[in-house]
Write a protein that holds these residues in place. Structure first.
Motif, mmCIF file in Angstrom:
data_model
loop_
_atom_site.group_PDB
_atom_site.id
_atom_site.type_symbol
_atom_site.label_atom_id
_atom_site.label_comp_id
_atom_site.label_asym_id
_atom_site.label_seq_id
_atom_site.Cartn_x
_atom_site.Cartn_y
_atom_site.Cartn_z
ATOM 1 N N SER A 1 74.565 35.533 -12.206
ATOM 2 C CA SER A 1 75.450 36.329 -13.044
ATOM 3 C C SER A 1 75.183 35.984 -14.510
ATOM 4 O O SER A 1 74.598 34.941 -14.817
ATOM 5 C CB SER A 1 76.909 36.043 -12.689
ATOM 6 N N PRO A 2 75.589 36.840 -15.444
ATOM 7 C CA PRO A 2 75.318 36.575 -16.861
ATOM 8 C C PRO A 2 75.823 35.224 -17.350
ATOM 9 O O PRO A 2 75.198 34.606 -18.214
ATOM 10 C CB PRO A 2 76.037 37.734 -17.566
ATOM 11 N N GLY B 1 70.933 45.294 -22.509
ATOM 12 C CA GLY B 1 71.797 45.257 -23.680
ATOM 13 C C GLY B 1 71.985 46.604 -24.342
ATOM 14 O O GLY B 1 71.158 47.513 -24.207
ATOM 15 N N ASN B 2 73.102 46.724 -25.067
ATOM 16 C CA ASN B 2 73.422 47.938 -25.814
ATOM 17 C C ASN B 2 73.465 49.178 -24.916
ATOM 18 O O ASN B 2 73.077 50.274 -25.333
ATOM 19 C CB ASN B 2 72.416 48.164 -26.943
ATOM 20 N N ARG C 1 67.476 46.631 -14.195
ATOM 21 C CA ARG C 1 67.858 45.514 -15.069
ATOM 22 C C ARG C 1 68.604 46.060 -16.280
ATOM 23 O O ARG C 1 68.210 47.076 -16.853
ATOM 24 C CB ARG C 1 66.620 44.748 -15.563
ATOM 25 N N TRP C 2 69.681 45.365 -16.679
ATOM 26 C CA TRP C 2 70.393 45.732 -17.893
ATOM 27 C C TRP C 2 69.842 44.918 -19.055
ATOM 28 O O TRP C 2 69.668 43.690 -18.948
ATOM 29 C CB TRP C 2 71.885 45.472 -17.723
ATOM 30 N N ILE D 1 69.083 50.310 -19.892
ATOM 31 C CA ILE D 1 68.588 49.741 -18.641
ATOM 32 C C ILE D 1 67.064 49.838 -18.608
ATOM 33 O O ILE D 1 66.456 50.684 -19.265
ATOM 34 C CB ILE D 1 69.187 50.461 -17.415
ATOM 35 N N MET E 1 75.671 43.351 -12.615
ATOM 36 C CA MET E 1 75.856 44.212 -13.768
ATOM 37 C C MET E 1 76.381 43.368 -14.938
ATOM 38 O O MET E 1 76.836 42.238 -14.734
ATOM 39 C CB MET E 1 76.802 45.354 -13.413
ATOM 40 N N PRO E 2 76.297 43.848 -16.173
ATOM 41 C CA PRO E 2 76.598 43.010 -17.342
ATOM 42 C C PRO E 2 77.964 42.331 -17.324
ATOM 43 O O PRO E 2 78.093 41.190 -17.794
ATOM 44 C CB PRO E 2 76.486 44.000 -18.509
ATOM 45 N N ASP E 3 79.011 42.985 -16.793
ATOM 46 C CA ASP E 3 80.326 42.343 -16.798
ATOM 47 C C ASP E 3 80.555 41.450 -15.588
ATOM 48 O O ASP E 3 81.621 40.827 -15.459
ATOM 49 C CB ASP E 3 81.438 43.397 -16.897
ATOM 50 N N GLU F 1 72.491 54.337 -19.350
ATOM 51 C CA GLU F 1 72.976 54.377 -17.968
ATOM 52 C C GLU F 1 73.162 55.784 -17.435
ATOM 53 O O GLU F 1 73.325 55.968 -16.226
ATOM 54 C CB GLU F 1 74.275 53.583 -17.855
#
Length: 472
Positions: free
Chosen positions: A141-142, A232-233, A229-230, A236, A188-190, A256
């Motif tokens: 995870s991030p 940023g901003n 892959r994510w 993807i 995912m980012p969150d 996205e």
């Protein structure tokens, strides 16, 4: 000062005595015991249900190094005997046995010096999953507090399910119930959902689906999108099959909703497929993992898509890659001489260095956000070829790991690929024989098929060799 994880260190290591490869065999025995019984040797030595495997592990764990298995090859042959005694199928088949577990290994010390041999040993692994079957394809995870992975089957395209686990000691929880083949679970980012790629055979398409980390219904995120892959901003990085082709898969980027899509790289060969892409921390370079149709060495690409890039890492099939958080190192899972281990290379032009070794192999890479450790899947893969006929069932591959069995046209011979030491040879066994004999040695064979007529068989070699060999 003694460096290592005490629970996996050999007696001579704990006492600061000279250590050699037999210390690694002791450490591997600790890991194999824990994978087989669920208990650490340092806590409670338990008997393994398989007497043959229990004997092998007991010899690994001898206090006197002279009474252990003396070499990894000797240990491999013993384990192959256990594999050959495993389950059989009918007619002709390759039967796989073994298990793998996710393990964390420290990497902070790897940044200094230039070792002449692999710089880790099994004594440095910290096991974080405990299943009777495999755990593979880890992703963090991030915030680095959770890991997601696939349980069961291969790390690439498996019908096994997606799991999550809170590190270091949380419960492993299944979050999917999806029968389709899948790969590349990522957060995912969150951190609230996990995305994964499925190969939908009914629609002949690659799709990205997502599922909550708490479990529940999976939902489709995007069609013709793999290896998500994510970066940023709201953007993807992913793979898609080129319009008008069936297989030609390359790397693109978009937001996205797929708006603003931009092509970055498509392999030159139309049957080639770039399945994974990993953006560097400075967002200027990409590590690509691709096949044609077998896995190729990894490729380093510019993010702006101005060139086809170049090969990086060791010169063998590469199945996973990762960046260090500072972008100074590239990591690879690569197969060299028949064994898959973790390698590193200083960005951009360093010399590839092997950093794990031993009789076990590693698959998958996830580097911690602080760069001090990585998670990989550690285990042993074995398979054997059996014949089922009117006289019963017989093994044709008593040594090594055998795959891709094919009958000759006249049905009198079976050809199969065998990984052993020396690695990568093709064997031939008659149906009424119990042992095969080598036909081709030290060749990384792409495929094995029967010729359209006659009694021969042919082997298709990698593109670099550019040949098809036919044997009668």
């Amino acid at each position: 000062m003694v460096v290592g994880t005490p629970a996996y260190m050999s007696p001579e290591q704990r006492e600061s005595k000279p250590a050699d490869a037999r210390s690694d065999i002791y450490s591997f025995g600790c890991l194999l015991h824990e994978m087989s019984t669920g208990s650490r040797v340092s806590t409670q030595r338990k008997r393994i249900s398989s007497p043959k495997l229990d004997h092998i592990v007991s010899r690994c764990l001898e206090v006197d190094p002279g009474r252990r298995w003396q070499t990894a090859l000797e240990l491999e042959k013993a384990l192959a005997g256990v594999a050959n005694a495993g389950s059989r199928g009918k007619r002709i088949l390759a039967a796989g046995v073994g298990a793998s577990a996710l393990a964390m290994v420290g990497v902070a010390g790897w940044y200094f010096g230039a070792p002449k041999r692999p710089v880790t040993s099994p004594s440095e692994y910290v096991q974080i999953t405990d299943f009777s079957d495999s755990a593979s394809a880890p992703a963090l995870s991030p915030d680095g507090r959770m890991v997601t992975f696939l349980r069961g089957g291969n790390p690439f395209l498996t019908t096994g399910q997606v799991y999550v686990k809170v590190l270091p000691n949380g419960q492993s929880t299944q979050i999917t119930n999806d029968p389709r083949e899948k790969y590349n679970p990522v957060f995912m980012p969150d951190g609230s959902r996990v995305a994964y790629t499925i190969d939908d055979r009914q629609t002949a398409s690659w799709e990205t689906w997502t599922v909550p980390v708490t479990g529940g219904s999976a939902t489709r995120m995007m069609k013709n999108a793999a290896g998500m892959r994510w970066i940023g901003n709201g953007r993807i990085l992913f793979s898609e099959v080129m319009s008008g082709t069936a297989l030609h898969m390359g790397i693109v980027t978009s937001n996205e909703t797929r708006a603003g899509e931009r092509e970055i790289y498509f392999p030159e060969q139309q049957r080639a497929m770039a399945h994974y892409s990993l953006l560097s921390p400075d967002e200027k370079s990409i590590l690509a993992v691709e096949m044609d149709p077998a896995w190729l060495p990894c490729r380093l690409l510019p993010m702006d898509g101005t060139s086809q890039g170049r090969r990086v890492g060791p010169p063998g099939p590469c199945t996973a890659a990762a960046w260090s958080p500072d972008g100074k190192w590239m990591y690879f899972n690569a197969e060299i001489d028949g064994a898959t281990h973790v390698w590193r290379q200083r960005f951009p032009d360093g010399v590839p260095e092997q950093i794990t070794s031993g009789p076990s192999e590693e698959q998958g890479l996830a580097v911690a956000p602080d760069g001090k450790s990585l998670i990989t899947s550690v285990g042993i893969r074995k398979s054997s070829v059996w014949i089922h006929d009117t006289t019963g069932e017989h093994s044709l591959s008593p040594e090594g790991s055998a795959t891709s069995p094919k009958f000759s046209r006249d049905g009198k011979r079976v050809y199969y690929c065998c990984e052993r030491t020396p690695p990568k040879q093709t064997n031939c066994g008659r149906r009424n024989e119990l042992r095969g004999h080598p036909v081709l040695r030290r060749l990384a064979l792409r495929s094995l098929t029967s010729t359209s007529r006659g009694t021969g068989s042919r082997w298709r070699l990698p593109p670099a060799m550019g040949r098809i060999l036919t044997f009668l």
